[in-house]
Every structure is written in C-alpha cells, then in structure tokens.
Scaffold this motif. Structure first.
Motif, short mmCIF file in Angstrom:
data_model
loop_
_atom_site.label_atom_id
_atom_site.label_comp_id
_atom_site.label_asym_id
_atom_site.label_seq_id
_atom_site.Cartn_x
_atom_site.Cartn_y
_atom_site.Cartn_z
N ARG A 1 0.80 -1.23 0.00
CA ARG A 1 0.00 0.00 0.00
C ARG A 1 0.83 1.27 0.00
N VAL A 2 0.18 2.33 -0.49
CA VAL A 2 0.61 3.71 -0.26
C VAL A 2 -0.44 4.27 0.68
N ARG A 3 -0.02 4.76 1.83
CA ARG A 3 -0.99 5.24 2.82
C ARG A 3 -0.59 6.64 3.29
N PRO A 4 -1.42 7.65 3.00
CA PRO A 4 -1.15 9.00 3.51
C PRO A 4 -1.72 9.15 4.93
N HIS A 5 -1.01 9.88 5.76
CA HIS A 5 -1.46 10.20 7.11
C HIS A 5 -1.38 11.70 7.31
N ARG A 6 -2.44 12.28 7.83
CA ARG A 6 -2.42 13.72 8.13
C ARG A 6 -1.50 13.93 9.33
N THR A 7 -0.46 14.71 9.12
CA THR A 7 0.50 14.98 10.18
C THR A 7 0.21 16.32 10.84
N MET A 8 -0.05 17.33 10.01
CA MET A 8 -0.35 18.65 10.56
C MET A 8 -0.93 19.54 9.47
N ASP A 9 -1.87 20.37 9.86
CA ASP A 9 -2.39 21.43 8.99
C ASP A 9 -2.10 22.75 9.69
N GLY A 10 -1.47 23.67 8.99
CA GLY A 10 -1.15 24.97 9.57
C GLY A 10 -1.66 26.10 8.69
N ASP A 11 -1.29 27.30 9.04
CA ASP A 11 -1.70 28.47 8.29
C ASP A 11 -0.89 28.53 7.00
N GLY A 12 -1.48 28.13 5.89
CA GLY A 12 -0.81 28.20 4.60
C GLY A 12 0.02 26.97 4.25
N PHE A 13 -0.11 25.88 5.02
CA PHE A 13 0.62 24.66 4.67
C PHE A 13 -0.09 23.44 5.26
N LYS A 14 0.20 22.28 4.66
CA LYS A 14 -0.26 21.00 5.17
C LYS A 14 0.91 20.04 5.10
N ILE A 15 1.06 19.21 6.13
CA ILE A 15 2.11 18.19 6.13
C ILE A 15 1.43 16.83 6.19
N ARG A 16 1.83 15.96 5.28
CA ARG A 16 1.33 14.59 5.25
C ARG A 16 2.53 13.64 5.32
N THR A 17 2.35 12.52 6.00
CA THR A 17 3.34 11.45 6.00
C THR A 17 2.83 10.38 5.05
N LEU A 18 3.59 10.11 4.00
CA LEU A 18 3.24 9.05 3.06
C LEU A 18 4.02 7.81 3.45
N VAL A 19 3.32 6.71 3.65
CA VAL A 19 3.95 5.44 3.99
C VAL A 19 3.76 4.51 2.80
N MET A 20 4.88 4.02 2.28
CA MET A 20 4.83 3.24 1.04
C MET A 20 5.55 1.91 1.23
N ASP A 21 4.91 0.82 0.84
CA ASP A 21 5.57 -0.47 0.86
C ASP A 21 6.46 -0.58 -0.38
N ALA A 22 7.44 -1.45 -0.32
CA ALA A 22 8.32 -1.67 -1.48
C ALA A 22 7.48 -2.05 -2.69
N GLY A 23 7.74 -1.40 -3.80
CA GLY A 23 7.02 -1.66 -5.04
C GLY A 23 5.75 -0.85 -5.22
N ALA A 24 5.30 -0.19 -4.16
CA ALA A 24 4.09 0.64 -4.26
C ALA A 24 4.39 1.89 -5.08
N VAL A 25 3.41 2.32 -5.86
CA VAL A 25 3.58 3.48 -6.73
C VAL A 25 2.44 4.46 -6.48
N LEU A 26 2.81 5.71 -6.32
CA LEU A 26 1.83 6.80 -6.31
C LEU A 26 1.88 7.36 -7.73
N ARG A 27 0.94 6.91 -8.55
CA ARG A 27 0.94 7.23 -9.99
C ARG A 27 0.98 8.73 -10.25
N GLN A 28 1.36 9.06 -11.46
CA GLN A 28 1.52 10.46 -11.84
C GLN A 28 0.28 11.27 -11.46
N HIS A 29 0.53 12.38 -10.84
CA HIS A 29 -0.54 13.28 -10.40
C HIS A 29 0.04 14.69 -10.31
N ARG A 30 -0.79 15.66 -9.96
CA ARG A 30 -0.38 17.06 -9.83
C ARG A 30 -0.90 17.58 -8.50
#
Length: 111
Positions: A27-56
């Motif tokens: 899996r690719v699993r995003p976790h909300r780490t923090m939301d602040g004024d004008g920014f967001k931080i996410r922790t992406l946890v990825m298993d070997a071979g997992a792909v987060l396909r092309q995006h914007r």
C-alpha cells in the motif's frame, strides 16, 4: 505528538515518525500529520514496489524522504532519493513516486 501553547513536537526523531505509521503490505498510505496556516504536512507510507501514480498538486510541494528509498519522477527526470533526500516541485507539475523499499516520506503542501 506533544502539544504546548507556542509549539508542537511532531516527532523527536525519524525513528519516532516511522514507528507512528507502520508500513502496510502493498500500500501507499497517507497520514495527516499537521495542517497549519498556509501549509499541510502529510506522511506518506509506502511499501516496497508501491507506486503513487503520476498526479499534480494544486500548490508547490516539498518532498522529504524520512526512511527507505524512493524513485521520484518529474519533468522527464528520475531521482533516486534515500533518507534525507528532498525535492521541491512547483504547483501543477506532474510527478510520480515509486518505493524501492519500504519508505516514509514527508510531503509539505505550501499554500
């Protein structure tokens, strides 16, 4: 996480951040780490071979590898990033991530 009035400790070490979010098989699993004024931080946890396909992303991003190894593809270039590897990408630029080994990645969305 430790809360105080003037600051917030997200993790005392990379090991703490990794321990807080175990890798899920395949899996690719995003976790909300923090939301602040004008920014967001996410922790992406990825298993070997997992792909987060092309995006914007609709805002500029900063991608930082905390543990593991990823291939980061952007603008026809592939970057091999390990712990400490960091890349910034402008808004709306297509990009893709592939985990070569189990990985933890901090994603900061700026804006």
């Amino acid at each position: 996480m430790s809360f105080a009035t003037s600051h917030l400790l997200l993790a005392a070490s990379a090991a703490d951040l990794v321990a807080a979010h175990p890798v899920e098989e395949g899996r690719v699993r995003p976790h909300r780490t923090m939301d602040g004024d004008g920014f967001k931080i996410r922790t992406l946890v990825m298993d070997a071979g997992a792909v987060l396909r092309q995006h914007r992303a609709p805002v500029p991003i900063l991608v930082q590898v905390v543990s593991g190894r990823i291939l980061f593809r952007v603008d026809g270039v592939e970057y091999d990033l390990t712990a400490g590897g960091t890349i910034q990408v402008t808004a709306f630029e297509p990009h893709e991530l592939e985990a070569v080994e189990p990985s933890h990645v901090l994603l900061t969305l700026m804006g």
